[in-house]
Design a protein around this motif. Structure first.
Motif, PDB file in Angstrom:
ATOM      1  N   VAL A 269       9.165   2.734  -2.142  1.00 27.56           N
ATOM      2  CA  VAL A 269       8.589   4.168  -2.947  1.00 27.56           C
ATOM      3  C   VAL A 269       7.830   3.877  -3.676  1.00 27.56           C
ATOM      4  CG1 VAL A 269       9.295   6.520  -4.191  1.00 27.56           C
ATOM      5  CG2 VAL A 269      10.588   5.619  -2.511  1.00 27.56           C
ATOM      6  N   ARG A 270       7.761   3.125  -4.896  1.00 20.88           N
ATOM      7  CA  ARG A 270       6.489   3.504  -5.985  1.00 20.88           C
ATOM      8  C   ARG A 270       5.740   2.548  -4.693  1.00 20.88           C
ATOM      9  NH1 ARG A 270      10.732   0.768  -9.338  1.00 20.88           N
ATOM     10  NH2 ARG A 270      11.746   2.242 -10.615  1.00 20.88           N
ATOM     11  N   GLU A 271       5.643   2.240  -4.214  1.00 20.02           N
ATOM     12  CA  GLU A 271       4.502   1.175  -3.608  1.00 20.02           C
ATOM     13  C   GLU A 271       3.616   2.165  -2.618  1.00 20.02           C
ATOM     14  OE1 GLU A 271       3.751  -1.710   0.204  1.00 20.02           O
ATOM     15  OE2 GLU A 271       5.129  -2.173  -0.616  1.00 20.02           O
ATOM     16  N   THR A 272       4.120   2.927  -1.859  1.00 20.44           N
ATOM     17  CA  THR A 272       3.450   3.990  -0.630  1.00 20.44           C
ATOM     18  C   THR A 272       2.789   4.831  -2.117  1.00 20.44           C
ATOM     19  OG1 THR A 272       5.341   3.653   0.538  1.00 20.44           O
ATOM     20  CG2 THR A 272       4.173   5.123   1.293  1.00 20.44           C
ATOM     21  N   ALA A 273       3.556   5.122  -2.950  1.00 18.26           N
ATOM     22  CA  ALA A 273       2.331   6.651  -4.058  1.00 18.26           C
ATOM     23  C   ALA A 273       1.390   5.916  -4.818  1.00 18.26           C
ATOM     24  CB  ALA A 273       3.541   6.730  -4.956  1.00 18.26           C
ATOM     25  N   ALA A 274       1.938   4.243  -5.141  1.00 18.76           N
ATOM     26  CA  ALA A 274       0.051   3.517  -5.711  1.00 18.76           C
ATOM     27  C   ALA A 274      -0.258   3.698  -4.656  1.00 18.76           C
ATOM     28  CB  ALA A 274       0.894   2.577  -5.892  1.00 18.76           C
ATOM     29  N   ASN A 275      -0.257   3.578  -3.396  1.00 21.59           N
ATOM     30  CA  ASN A 275      -1.715   3.609  -2.431  1.00 21.59           C
ATOM     31  C   ASN A 275      -2.310   4.290  -2.360  1.00 21.59           C
ATOM     32  OD1 ASN A 275      -0.687   0.517  -1.772  1.00 21.59           O
ATOM     33  ND2 ASN A 275       0.661   1.007  -0.177  1.00 21.59           N
ATOM     34  N   PHE A 276      -1.587   5.646  -1.768  1.00 21.71           N
ATOM     35  CA  PHE A 276      -2.606   6.638  -2.527  1.00 21.71           C
ATOM     36  C   PHE A 276      -2.960   6.933  -3.685  1.00 21.71           C
ATOM     37  CE2 PHE A 276       0.213   7.808   1.420  1.00 21.71           C
ATOM     38  CZ  PHE A 276      -0.881   8.755   1.991  1.00 21.71           C
ATOM     39  N   LEU A 277      -2.588   6.180  -4.823  1.00 20.84           N
ATOM     40  CA  LEU A 277      -3.316   6.655  -5.648  1.00 20.84           C
ATOM     41  C   LEU A 277      -4.361   6.242  -5.807  1.00 20.84           C
ATOM     42  CD1 LEU A 277      -0.016   7.287  -8.232  1.00 20.84           C
ATOM     43  CD2 LEU A 277      -2.164   9.109  -7.524  1.00 20.84           C
ATOM     44  N   ALA A 279      -6.052   5.231  -3.561  1.00 18.98           N
ATOM     45  CA  ALA A 279      -7.608   5.242  -1.915  1.00 18.98           C
ATOM     46  C   ALA A 279      -8.003   6.798  -2.964  1.00 18.98           C
ATOM     47  CB  ALA A 279      -5.722   5.331  -0.693  1.00 18.98           C
ATOM     48  N   ASP A 280      -8.085   6.714  -3.987  1.00 21.92           N
ATOM     49  CA  ASP A 280      -9.570   7.401  -4.716  1.00 21.92           C
ATOM     50  C   ASP A 280      -8.785   9.180  -4.033  1.00 21.92           C
ATOM     51  OD1 ASP A 280     -10.954   5.549  -5.941  1.00 21.92           O
ATOM     52  OD2 ASP A 280     -11.786   5.721  -3.859  1.00 21.92           O
TER      53      ASP A 280
END
Length: 410
Positions: A269-277, A279-280
């Motif tokens: 969950v943390r990894e997926t949310a961080a990837n969206f954040l 990605a600008d």
């Protein structure tokens, strides 16, 4: 393995065919027994009891009413009365010449239920003796039938068992035929989707390559480069849709091998949310993540790539369908060895049509085109043995809750 919808559809179709055949068997049996009863109780065959009672004893002898006599002649029947004292024929009507005029007890016992000189006969006891009614030769078939009470009581059970066996055989054949039909249809569908995806991939790659080249070419006007960028962006969306179509097709028919391993849902969950954040992501889409301590201490057993795809599709669905912006909240908790993951936003929410289609598990996309991504989410959850629920929030927005099995960290 087919989807539940296809399996249930095949079973319902097989059950319907089996019921139709079973009803046909019951109707045919009913018609058969009706015909047997009708022929045995009605028909033109004269009744021996009726003629025996109509025979009158007068001072001049015995007399059969003219109407009854004409009826016997019409049906080619004959009759006679045998004395119960000496076995002589006291009276006869149209008796064939080869039929004897004298009988003993053995003779009467021999023909009373069967034949007399090849004539089918029936007998009836009257006051003066034995009334015999004879039918034309080869007009009636007689056969001795004896049955014990045990056998007679068994017949209803046997009929029920036979009907059940016939139903099961018909149902089995129907299931087999329906299974073959669905397999052939599924094989054709899989082959068609794979072929179309392959045919699209090559020209789409060329479009993306040329669009990227034009977008980065400083010698052409800015407006043209922006248009090339739009072409590239839409081409990438089309490539993503083709990939989604292939993925949902493989998941639907268990063609996607699961590479299961022990995973930390909290880390995913943390990894997926961080990837969206990272990605600008536009500031109008703030993402809040809350991991409960009980969930952080547990792991799940699943396919990492598919679970990340599930999380990405859910977050991406909120972003894609709320162009005006929305807040996204991700909450992961655990209770009784079960993860409950909730992703919600305060955007436009689902339409009634979308909710109906999502809850029914239909394969058709919604009118807004959002069906394929969420359908992939549902299939990923299902192949992991979990459950999923979509709903709207009263204050505005929508929510999706996923339940997955959890275990202790190793």
């Amino acid at each position: 393995m087919k989807s539940k919808g296809i399996r249930y559809s095949a079973l319902w179709l097989s059950a319907l065919l089996a019921v139709i055949f079973a009803v046909g068997i019951i109707v045919n049996l009913g018609l058969f027994f009706y015909a047997v009863i009708s022929f045995s109780g009605k028909g033109r065959e004269p009744k021996v009891s009726m003629y025996a009672e109509m025979l009158e004893h007068t001072n001049s002898g015995y007399l059969l009413p003219a109407e009854a006599a004409d009826k016997l002649t019409e049906n080619h029947y004959w009759a006679m009365l045998i004395s119960d004292t000496n076995g002589e024929v006291l009276w006869s009507y149209d008796k064939p010449p080869e039929v004897p005029e004298q009988y003993n007890f053995s003779d009467i016992a021999a023909f009373s239920r069967w034949y007399l000189t090849d004539y089918p006969v029936k007998v009836w006891t009257v006051e003066d003796g034995l009334f015999v009614l004879g039918a034309p030769k080869d007009s009636i078939w007689k056969n001795p039938v004896e049955m014990s009470m045990d056998q007679l009581n068994f017949w209803p059970v046997w009929i029920v068992v036979a009907l059940v066996c016939n139903f099961l055989v018909i149902f089995g054949v129907s299931v087999w035929m329906s299974g073959r039909r669905y397999k052939e249809r599924d094989a054709a569908r899989i082959e068609w989707i794979a072929g179309v995806s392959h045919d699209i991939r090559t020209p789409l790659s060329m479009v993306l390559g040329y669009a990227a080249s034009l977008e980065n070419d400083g010698e052409i006007p800015e407006k043209k480069r922006q248009q090339a960028g739009v072409i590239r962006q839409k081409g990438e969306e089309m490539r993503s849709l083709v990939a989604d179509l292939n993925l949902v097709n493989r998941l639907e028919y268990a063609m996607e091998p699961l590479k299961k391993e022990s995973l930390s849902m909290a880390a995913l969950v943390r990894e997926t949310a961080a990837n969206f954040l990272n990605a600008d992501l536009d500031e109008k889409y703030p993402i809040e993540v809350e991991i409960h301590p009980t969930a952080a201490a547990l792991q799940t057993y699943g396919d990492r790539a598919l679970l990340v795809r599930m999380l990405g599709n859910l977050i991406g669905n909120s972003i894609r369908h709320n162009p005006q912006g929305c807040s996204i909240r991700i909450e992961l908790g655990a209770e009784r060895k079960l993860f409950h993951l909730t992703i919600q936003d305060n955007g436009a929410g689902f339409t009634d049509e979308q909710l109906t289609l999502l809850r029914k598990g239909t394969k058709h996309e919604t009118s807004s085109g959002s069906g394929l991504g969420l359908r992939i989410v549902k299939r990923i959850v299902e192949v992991h043995g979990g459950q999923i629920c979509f709903r709207n929030i009263l204050e505005g927005g929508c929510s999706c809750t996923v339940w997955l099995k959890a275990g202790d960290k190793r």
